[in-house]
Write an enzyme that holds these catalytic residues in place. Structure first.
Site, PDB file in Angstrom:
ATOM      1  N   SER A  84       0.820  -1.215   0.000  1.00 35.46           N
ATOM      2  CA  SER A  84       0.000   0.000   0.000  1.00 35.46           C
ATOM      3  C   SER A  84       0.852   1.263   0.000  1.00 35.46           C
ATOM      4  O   SER A  84       0.330   2.367  -0.161  1.00 35.46           O
ATOM      5  CB  SER A  84      -0.942   0.011   1.208  1.00 35.46           C
ATOM      6  OG  SER A  84      -0.222   0.084   2.424  1.00 35.46           O
ATOM      7  N   HIS A  85       2.172   1.117   0.180  1.00 41.30           N
ATOM      8  CA  HIS A  85       3.068   2.276   0.159  1.00 41.30           C
ATOM      9  C   HIS A  85       4.125   2.162  -0.945  1.00 41.30           C
ATOM     10  O   HIS A  85       5.093   2.918  -0.946  1.00 41.30           O
ATOM     11  CB  HIS A  85       3.757   2.443   1.520  1.00 41.30           C
ATOM     12  CG  HIS A  85       2.825   2.902   2.596  1.00 41.30           C
ATOM     13  ND1 HIS A  85       2.392   4.207   2.690  1.00 41.30           N
ATOM     14  CD2 HIS A  85       2.231   2.236   3.604  1.00 41.30           C
ATOM     15  CE1 HIS A  85       1.570   4.318   3.724  1.00 41.30           C
ATOM     16  NE2 HIS A  85       1.451   3.140   4.286  1.00 41.30           N
ATOM     17  N   ALA A 137       4.558   6.306   3.957  1.00 45.06           N
ATOM     18  CA  ALA A 137       4.831   5.782   5.286  1.00 45.06           C
ATOM     19  C   ALA A 137       5.871   6.661   5.990  1.00 45.06           C
ATOM     20  O   ALA A 137       6.585   7.451   5.359  1.00 45.06           O
ATOM     21  CB  ALA A 137       5.347   4.349   5.178  1.00 45.06           C
ATOM     22  N   GLY A 179      -4.639   2.996   2.606  1.00 43.80           N
ATOM     23  CA  GLY A 179      -4.189   2.337   1.387  1.00 43.80           C
ATOM     24  C   GLY A 179      -4.521   0.853   1.362  1.00 43.80           C
ATOM     25  O   GLY A 179      -4.771   0.283   0.296  1.00 43.80           O
ATOM     26  N   GLU A 180      -4.529   0.213   2.543  1.00 46.47           N
ATOM     27  CA  GLU A 180      -4.896  -1.199   2.598  1.00 46.47           C
ATOM     28  C   GLU A 180      -6.355  -1.397   2.192  1.00 46.47           C
ATOM     29  O   GLU A 180      -6.695  -2.342   1.479  1.00 46.47           O
ATOM     30  CB  GLU A 180      -4.664  -1.744   4.010  1.00 46.47           C
ATOM     31  CG  GLU A 180      -3.199  -1.910   4.395  1.00 46.47           C
ATOM     32  CD  GLU A 180      -2.524  -3.030   3.613  1.00 46.47           C
ATOM     33  OE1 GLU A 180      -3.229  -3.923   3.097  1.00 46.47           O
ATOM     34  OE2 GLU A 180      -1.283  -2.999   3.515  1.00 46.47           O
TER      35      GLU A 180
END
Length: 344
Positions: free
Chosen positions: A50-51, A126, A190-191
């Protein structure tokens, strides 16, 4: 680059080149390209999907919205012996933090402890990359930032907090540093977005719908509100982040950030607080001995078979350097399409 079973395998230098091409194509300029690309590559390299390259979609969307200055030069000042301020000027946070790093390290060495306030920055990534930059200098580090108001407080039903991550780093002389980075929400936004893209449900406890009812539908949670990790404990931590990385450093809360966004759908705008501690500043010549003593804690943790937070990232890092990374083909197609857009 190869493709198999709906996954694209890329070497890290290919990820880096792709990130730079996309960011440049959509207007990011100068050293900002290098700084943002490094963060995206680091996320993908360490298995933080997600990053990783997914964030190229996020960064480009923010560039298109006009909510980020693509070429601004950060301004670094030292208002007090133990304080450093980085005015990002409405640009992405990465370059401002990199430009302020040497001043923060110097201030921590001189004073034993120092803080960096990053103001007026667009933050989409992040926190652990900046924490690791400080740990590489032998410093203990803590970082946190608000985001957009996406998260309902425990007992509430409407968004008020951001995902409000907290990251911490501890240097280890003969091992990978201890670094953790987690959202104070039940999951990173993002997840949930990746679950939505894949058409998968989210776990119970991650979000509520627009009517305040529990949901496992990713889109419903994105339209409603995310939930805090650990109920009231996560809510308390989220409140702390709002305060120390918002009003304390003269910047926005998550509610103010999303109001500033005004529906543009850009990344959060506000500030970040980073604290750096020099063990030698507290312990003098005894610092090495006490850092070695701290290893007994890590040894005891490993002896029980427990996983050290952050260990998964370091294991992924070794594999990625040797074997490359695997990106879903659908996501790769969406990123490649960004290079073809005529109005970029």
């Amino acid at each position: 680059m190869t493709m198999e079973n709906d996954m694209v395998t890329m070497a890290l230098d290919e990820v880096d080149l792709l990130a730079r091409r996309v960011l440049t194509r959509h207007g990011l300029r100068g050293d900002h390209v290098d700084a943002v690309a490094r963060t995206i590559v680091a996320g993908e390299r360490d298995g933080c999907a997600s990053h990783g390259v997914y964030r190229l979609l996020v960064a480009v969307n923010t560039l298109k919205s006009g909510k980020v200055d693509p070429a601004v030069e950060p301004v670094i000042t030292r208002p007090a012996p133990g304080l450093v301020r980085a005015d990002a000027g409405g640009g992405f946070a990465q370059l401002a933090i990199e430009r302020a790093l040497s001043a923060l390290v110097d201030s921590a060495r001189t004073n034993g402890i120092a803080a960096l306030a990053v103001n007026r920055c667009i933050h989409f990534a992040a926190l652990w990359p900046e924490v690791e930059m400080l740990v590489e200098h032998g410093l203990v580090a803590l970082a946190t930032t608000p985001s957009h108001a996406w998260v309902a407080p425990a007992g509430g039903s409407r968004p008020l907090f951001g995902t409000n991550p907290i990251a911490f780093g501890w240097p280890r002389p003969d091992a990978s540093p201890f670094v953790f980075d987690f959202a104070t929400s039940a999951a990173a936004r993002g997840e949930i977005e990746l679950h939505r893209r894949a058409g998968n449900p989210i776990p119970a406890g991650w979000g509520i719908d627009a009517d305040g009812h529990p949901t496992t539908d990713a889109q419903a949670a994105l339209d409603g509100a995310m939930l805090t990790w650990g109920g009231y404990k996560g809510s308390a931590l989220s409140t702390m982040v709002e305060l120390i990385a918002g009003p304390l450093i003269g910047d926005l809360t998550s509610a103010e950030s999303i109001a500033w966004d005004a529906g543009a759908g850009a990344s959060p705008y506000g500030g970040e607080l980073i604290v750096a501690i020099d063990p030698a500043g507290f312990l003098g010549a005894a610092a090495a001995g006490h850092l070695a003593r701290a290893e007994t804690l890590f040894d005891a943790l490993a002896a029980q078979g427990a996983r050290l937070p952050g260990a998964r990232r370091h294991a992924n890092r070794k594999l990625s350097v040797a074997e490359g990374v695997r990106v879903p083909a659908a996501l790769h197609r969406d990123i490649m399409a960004l290079l073809e857009e005529e109005d970029a």
